[in-house]
Design a protein around this motif. Sequence first.
Motif, mmCIF file in Angstrom:
data_model
loop_
_atom_site.group_PDB
_atom_site.id
_atom_site.type_symbol
_atom_site.label_atom_id
_atom_site.label_comp_id
_atom_site.label_asym_id
_atom_site.label_seq_id
_atom_site.Cartn_x
_atom_site.Cartn_y
_atom_site.Cartn_z
ATOM 1 N N SER A 1 0.849 -1.195 0.000
ATOM 2 C CA SER A 1 0.000 0.000 0.000
ATOM 3 C C SER A 1 0.883 1.244 0.000
ATOM 4 C CB SER A 1 -0.929 0.012 1.216
ATOM 5 O OG SER A 1 -0.170 0.042 2.417
ATOM 6 N N HIS A 2 0.260 2.370 -0.232
ATOM 7 C CA HIS A 2 0.989 3.631 -0.278
ATOM 8 C C HIS A 2 0.492 4.565 0.815
ATOM 9 C CE1 HIS A 2 1.842 7.789 -1.612
ATOM 10 N NE2 HIS A 2 2.978 7.245 -2.003
ATOM 11 N N SER A 3 1.412 5.320 1.412
ATOM 12 C CA SER A 3 1.071 6.275 2.462
ATOM 13 C C SER A 3 1.197 7.701 1.934
ATOM 14 C CB SER A 3 1.991 6.089 3.680
ATOM 15 O OG SER A 3 1.862 7.182 4.572
ATOM 16 N N TRP A 4 0.074 8.393 1.836
ATOM 17 C CA TRP A 4 0.087 9.792 1.419
ATOM 18 C C TRP A 4 0.885 10.635 2.406
ATOM 19 C CZ3 TRP A 4 -0.850 12.975 -2.500
ATOM 20 C CH2 TRP A 4 -0.957 14.343 -2.230
ATOM 21 N N ASP A 5 0.689 10.379 3.687
ATOM 22 C CA ASP A 5 1.381 11.161 4.720
ATOM 23 C C ASP A 5 2.895 11.051 4.585
ATOM 24 O OD1 ASP A 5 -1.080 11.845 5.656
ATOM 25 O OD2 ASP A 5 -1.019 10.585 7.443
ATOM 26 N N ALA A 6 3.382 9.832 4.329
ATOM 27 C CA ALA A 6 4.830 9.637 4.207
ATOM 28 C C ALA A 6 5.378 10.356 2.982
ATOM 29 C CB ALA A 6 5.152 8.148 4.136
ATOM 30 N N ASN B 1 -4.482 15.918 4.480
ATOM 31 C CA ASN B 1 -5.251 14.679 4.426
ATOM 32 C C ASN B 1 -5.102 14.004 3.075
ATOM 33 O OD1 ASN B 1 -7.001 17.243 3.950
ATOM 34 N ND2 ASN B 1 -7.956 15.674 2.678
ATOM 35 N N GLU B 2 -5.381 12.714 3.024
ATOM 36 C CA GLU B 2 -5.382 12.027 1.732
ATOM 37 C C GLU B 2 -6.354 12.707 0.778
ATOM 38 O OE1 GLU B 2 -4.574 7.510 1.352
ATOM 39 O OE2 GLU B 2 -6.022 7.752 2.967
#
Length: 531
Positions: A133-138, A225-226
Motif C-alpha cells: 500500500s501507499h502512504s500519502w502522509d509519508a 489529508n489524503e
Amino acid sequence: MASVFCFNNVIFRGVRNFRGNTFYAFKTVNTQIRNSSSAVNKSNNSYEYDLVVIGGGSGGLSAAKEATNLGAKVAVLDYVTPSPRGSKWGLGGTCVNVGCIPKKLMHQAALLGEAVKDAQSYGWQFPDAENISHSWDALRDAVQGHVKSVNWVTRVELRDKKVEYINGVGVFKDPFTVQTVTKQGERLLTAKYFLIAVGGRPRYPDIPGAIEYGISSDDIFSLPNEPGKTLVVGAGYIGLECAGFLRGLGYDATIMVRSVVLRGFDQQMAEVIAAEMQDKGVKFLHKCLPKAVEKLDDGKLKVTWVNAQKEEFNDVFDTVLFAIGRRALTRELDLAKAGVKVAGDGEKIDAVNEQTNVPHIYAVGDVLYKKPELTPVAIHAGRLLARRLFGDSTVNMDYENVATTVFSPLEYGCVGLSEEAATEKYGADNLEIYHGYYKPTEFFIPQRNISHCYLKVVALREGDQKVLGMHFIGPNAGEIIQGFAAAIKLNLTVQVLMNTVGIHPTIAEEFTRINVTKRSGKDPNPASCCS
C-alpha cells in the motif's frame, strides 16, 4: 542615445553608455520630490542599490545572483501570500515550492508504484505483494522535507553571495522607489534598476464554493489529508500532471475539460495523452463547466456542472482541485505609480528584451506577455539580463524553440512547432510530417500497453527538410527531448537526423529511425524492435 519621459511632474532624461546601460538625471516640474528623507539623494543619482528584484522565484534569484557576481549591490524582495486554504512556503518561488520540484517527486512516486508491479514480471518476488500500500502522509512529508531543505539552501546561497533578502511585499511608490513592510517596519528602497519577477498564482472560477472548498496546485503538495476521490477542473499540463500522479498513487481521479486537452500543444499528441490516461483509469468529463461546489454534512464535496448541451450533473468528491490557469501578480505592485504599462490582458507586461516601457524597469518569468511560462526560461532570461546590465554582454534571450515536458503518466516531451502551428505558418503543402509508433524494450516482459508510444517530426518538405518541431510520448520524455532541443537550435534537418546512428536499444534512437510520413499513408507501426 538619449531617452526622455515625464512621470508625476518629474522629467527623466536617460543616456545609454557603451555597455548599453541607461543612466538617469531628473528634475521636478512645479513640485518637490517626495520622500526626501530617503537614505539616498536621487538628484545626485545615488541609489541605495544597483538592482532591486521584486520576487524570489527562479527568474528573480538567477538575475540577483548573476548581478552580484558582476559586482552589483542587489536586494531581493519576496513574500508569499497564503493561498485561500492557508498554504504558504519559503523562498524559491513556484517551481521549488508548489511546482516543478514537488510535482516531479510525486510523479516519480507514481512511476515507482508501476515499477513494483513490473518487477514481479522480471523475477523479483514480493511475498506480500497483494498487501503493498501507499502512504500519502509519508510521501507528503518526504516531499515537504526536500522543499524546506531547498528553501534553506537558497537562503544560505543569497547570504554567501551578499544578496540582501527582504521578506516583504514590494510596491512601487515612484519609478525609482519601492516600498515594503517587514517585521522591522516600513522601508523605502531606491535602485538604478528594478526587476519584476513576481510570477503568478492559480485562478479560481467565479462559482459558489470554489474558493471556500476547492484547492489548487498551491495546496496539493502539502495537503494534510489524503486527497481521496478527486475532481481536477482544467485540462492543461498542471491538471493532467496532478490527475496523473494521483491516479498512479491509487486515488480515483476525474478531469473536467472545458474545451480541449493541453491547449497550445500539438493536438494529436494531446489526444494520445488523454487516451493513455483513460487506459490508466483517469476519467474525463469533456466540454463541461463547474457551476457550484457544496460541502456536505459528512465533509465531502458535491460538485454540480453542466455540459455543452446545458444538461446538469452532479457527483460527490473528497477533493476538488482547480487548475484553470494562473494570473500574473502585477496588480499588487502599483505599476501605475512607476509608469509601467501592462498588455491588453490587463495583467502581463509586454516587454522587449525584458525591458518595460520604463527603461530602467525590467521583467522576467511568468509576468511576461506571450512568453513561455517555464522555470528554465525565467532563469536563463534573468541571467542574461544581469549580464547585459552589469557586464559587457549584448546577448538577448531567445524565446523560440524552448523544449518542455508534460509529466503525465506516460510523459510527453516536445520542442519547436506543433503540427497545427507549422501548418498555419508554412502551409500544409510545404510540410512533411514523419511519425511512428515504437516498442520500449522495458515494456516487453511486463507486457505493458505500447499503443500510445508515439513520436512525430514536423519538417519543411523541400531541400534537406529543416526540422521545425519534435514530439515524443513515452518514458523519460524530458530526458530524451532535451538533447534534440539543442540540435534544433543548430538547424537540425531530417537528413542529418536519419544519418545519425542511434544508441541501441534505447527509445531515443527512435527519432533516428523515423522514415514514414503521414503523406505516404504507410503503416507507422514497427515490424520488430530492430526494424
